[in-house]
Design a protein around this motif. Structure first.
Motif, PDB file in Angstrom:
ATOM      1  N   TYR A  82       0.834  -1.194   0.000  1.00 29.57           N
ATOM      2  CA  TYR A  82       0.000   0.000   0.000  1.00 29.57           C
ATOM      3  C   TYR A  82       0.873   1.250   0.000  1.00 29.57           C
ATOM      4  CZ  TYR A  82       1.412   0.413   4.822  1.00 29.57           C
ATOM      5  OH  TYR A  82       2.177   0.545   5.953  1.00 29.57           O
ATOM      6  N   LEU A  83       0.344   2.324  -0.535  1.00 24.73           N
ATOM      7  CA  LEU A  83       0.990   3.637  -0.497  1.00 24.73           C
ATOM      8  C   LEU A  83      -0.050   4.652  -0.050  1.00 24.73           C
ATOM      9  CD1 LEU A  83       2.892   3.581  -3.946  1.00 24.73           C
ATOM     10  CD2 LEU A  83       3.781   2.911  -1.706  1.00 24.73           C
ATOM     11  N   ARG A  84       0.227   5.363   1.027  1.00 23.76           N
ATOM     12  CA  ARG A  84      -0.706   6.373   1.511  1.00 23.76           C
ATOM     13  C   ARG A  84      -0.485   7.685   0.750  1.00 23.76           C
ATOM     14  NH1 ARG A  84      -3.195   7.154   6.531  1.00 23.76           N
ATOM     15  NH2 ARG A  84      -1.913   5.536   7.488  1.00 23.76           N
ATOM     16  N   THR A  85      -1.567   8.285   0.267  1.00 25.34           N
ATOM     17  CA  THR A  85      -1.489   9.576  -0.411  1.00 25.34           C
ATOM     18  C   THR A  85      -2.599  10.486   0.100  1.00 25.34           C
ATOM     19  OG1 THR A  85      -3.019   9.219  -2.270  1.00 25.34           O
ATOM     20  CG2 THR A  85      -0.812   8.265  -2.476  1.00 25.34           C
ATOM     21  N   TRP A 113      -5.636   5.620  -0.698  1.00 21.31           N
ATOM     22  CA  TRP A 113      -4.641   4.575  -0.863  1.00 21.31           C
ATOM     23  C   TRP A 113      -4.354   4.303  -2.327  1.00 21.31           C
ATOM     24  CZ3 TRP A 113      -2.074   3.510   3.309  1.00 21.31           C
ATOM     25  CH2 TRP A 113      -2.694   3.579   4.564  1.00 21.31           C
ATOM     26  N   VAL A 162       1.199   1.203 -10.311  1.00 18.72           N
ATOM     27  CA  VAL A 162       0.652   1.882  -9.121  1.00 18.72           C
ATOM     28  C   VAL A 162      -0.750   2.376  -9.447  1.00 18.72           C
ATOM     29  CG1 VAL A 162       0.967   3.690  -7.392  1.00 18.72           C
ATOM     30  CG2 VAL A 162       2.974   2.614  -8.419  1.00 18.72           C
ATOM     31  N   TRP A 203      10.387  -4.816  -0.235  1.00 18.67           N
ATOM     32  CA  TRP A 203       9.529  -3.819   0.423  1.00 18.67           C
ATOM     33  C   TRP A 203      10.280  -3.152   1.565  1.00 18.67           C
ATOM     34  CZ3 TRP A 203       6.770  -2.772  -3.160  1.00 18.67           C
ATOM     35  CH2 TRP A 203       5.844  -3.601  -3.780  1.00 18.67           C
ATOM     36  N   LYS A 243      10.492   0.823   1.491  1.00 20.55           N
ATOM     37  CA  LYS A 243       9.827   1.598   2.535  1.00 20.55           C
ATOM     38  C   LYS A 243      10.835   2.408   3.362  1.00 20.55           C
ATOM     39  CE  LYS A 243       5.512   0.338   1.873  1.00 20.55           C
ATOM     40  NZ  LYS A 243       4.752  -0.476   2.822  1.00 20.55           N
ATOM     41  N   TYR A 261      10.008   5.392   0.737  1.00 17.62           N
ATOM     42  CA  TYR A 261       8.603   5.705   1.019  1.00 17.62           C
ATOM     43  C   TYR A 261       8.401   6.457   2.326  1.00 17.62           C
ATOM     44  CZ  TYR A 261       3.704   4.901   2.202  1.00 17.62           C
ATOM     45  OH  TYR A 261       2.390   5.068   2.587  1.00 17.62           O
ATOM     46  N   ALA A 299       2.682   9.668  -6.042  1.00 20.57           N
ATOM     47  CA  ALA A 299       3.226   8.402  -5.547  1.00 20.57           C
ATOM     48  C   ALA A 299       3.693   7.530  -6.707  1.00 20.57           C
ATOM     49  CB  ALA A 299       2.174   7.669  -4.719  1.00 20.57           C
ATOM     50  N   ALA A 357       7.559   6.486  -7.116  1.00 22.66           N
ATOM     51  CA  ALA A 357       7.947   5.074  -7.048  1.00 22.66           C
ATOM     52  C   ALA A 357       8.672   4.645  -8.315  1.00 22.66           C
ATOM     53  CB  ALA A 357       6.711   4.203  -6.830  1.00 22.66           C
TER      54      ALA A 357
END
Length: 277
Positions: free
Chosen positions: A123-126, A130, A149, A220, A224, A228, A239, A243
């Motif tokens: 997951y990527l928080r924006t 998500w 993504v 990951w 991260k 990230y 994001a 990435a």
């Protein structure tokens, strides 16, 4: 008594005078602050920690540092409740109509490129919600071959990353093992059809055993910690661009990996091709 306990007589009389005089101004203030801390902590239903209790004290006109509040709370055995970090589930087990064995058995480097590929989703928080990053990378060279993504966890994100990797490599030599966890994206009929079309051997670890896909988990960890967690993304597009830039411009092209002689994946791959030629 002083002789028996080996206490200096002068120190004994000083101690007796302090007891008779009562608590010092500093001790009295500490006791008053502790009483207020206990009161504010109880008013919060036992949830507040030092930062919020410190704010309560300031709002009440009490001048005190946050460190002093934390120290008094520790002395009194008072703790707050830290909110648990919520992570959207990225591995939702799904029923696979076609049983898939574990062809890797934790031998992540099979001794050559394009023998085993690994994939996973994180997951990527924006600021827009998500987003989800899916990667496909080679177990031998460590190179990320495909990445997507999107803003949903539909099977399309895995299939697109896989087709990117196949397009990058061109014609694949023999049967290639594609290893992943047992998330619904990887156990879906759509993905099974795509793997069959591309001539891949599917492989999966056990449900809930992250070590069976440790190659993906290791990536990951690097992504991260090194990228990230050090950035904030206002939009999903931010994001995505970030990435892609980190993976292509740094991880694949320049980041040195101890497992491949402190070379970048691209440099290691080039040397392997030169050696083979």
């Amino acid at each position: 008594m002083c002789l028996l306990l080996r206490v200096d007589r002068r120190r004994f009389y000083e101690w007796r005078a302090r007891v008779a005089a009562g608590p010092s101004p500093r001790q009295q203030r500490a006791e008053e602050l502790t009483a207020q801390i206990v009161e504010f902590h109880a008013a919060s239903d036992g949830t507040y920690g030092a930062p919020r209790i410190h704010a309560d004290l300031q709002n009440a006109g009490v001048t005190v540092s946050r460190k002093t509040v934390a120290k008094l709370m520790r002395a009194e055995g008072i703790t707050g409740i830290s909110p648990a970090t919520w992570h959207p589930p990225t591995t939702v087990p799904g029923a696979d109509p076609f049983p898939v064995p574990d062809l890797i058995e934790r031998e992540f480097d099979q001794g050559g490129r394009d023998i085993a590929w690994f994939s996973d989703v994180t997951y990527l928080r924006t600021g827009e919600g998500w987003a989800y990053l899916c990667v496909v990378h080679d177990g031998h060279t460590r190179r990320v071959l495909g990445r997507t993504v999107p803003d949903s966890m539909h099977t399309d994100l895995v299939e697109q990353a896989l087709r990117q990797a196949v397009a990058l490599r061109g014609e694949l030599p023999g049967k290639l093992i594609f290893h992943a966890d047992r998330g619904t994206q990887y156990t879906s009929g759509q993905f099974a059809d795509a793997a069959r079309e591309l001539g891949l051997l599917r492989s999966m670890g056990r449900t809930g055993v992250c070590w069976d896909n440790a190659a993906a988990e290791s990536f990951w960890s690097v992504f991260k910690n090194e990228y990230y967690h050090r950035h904030v993304f206002a939009t999903i597009d931010d994001a995505r661009r970030g990435a892609y830039a980190w993976i292509d411009g740094w991880y694949n092209a320049r980041r040195r990996h101890s497992a491949i002689g402190y070379l970048s994946p691209l440099e290691y791959g080039r040397r392997q091709l030169t050696l083979a030629a």
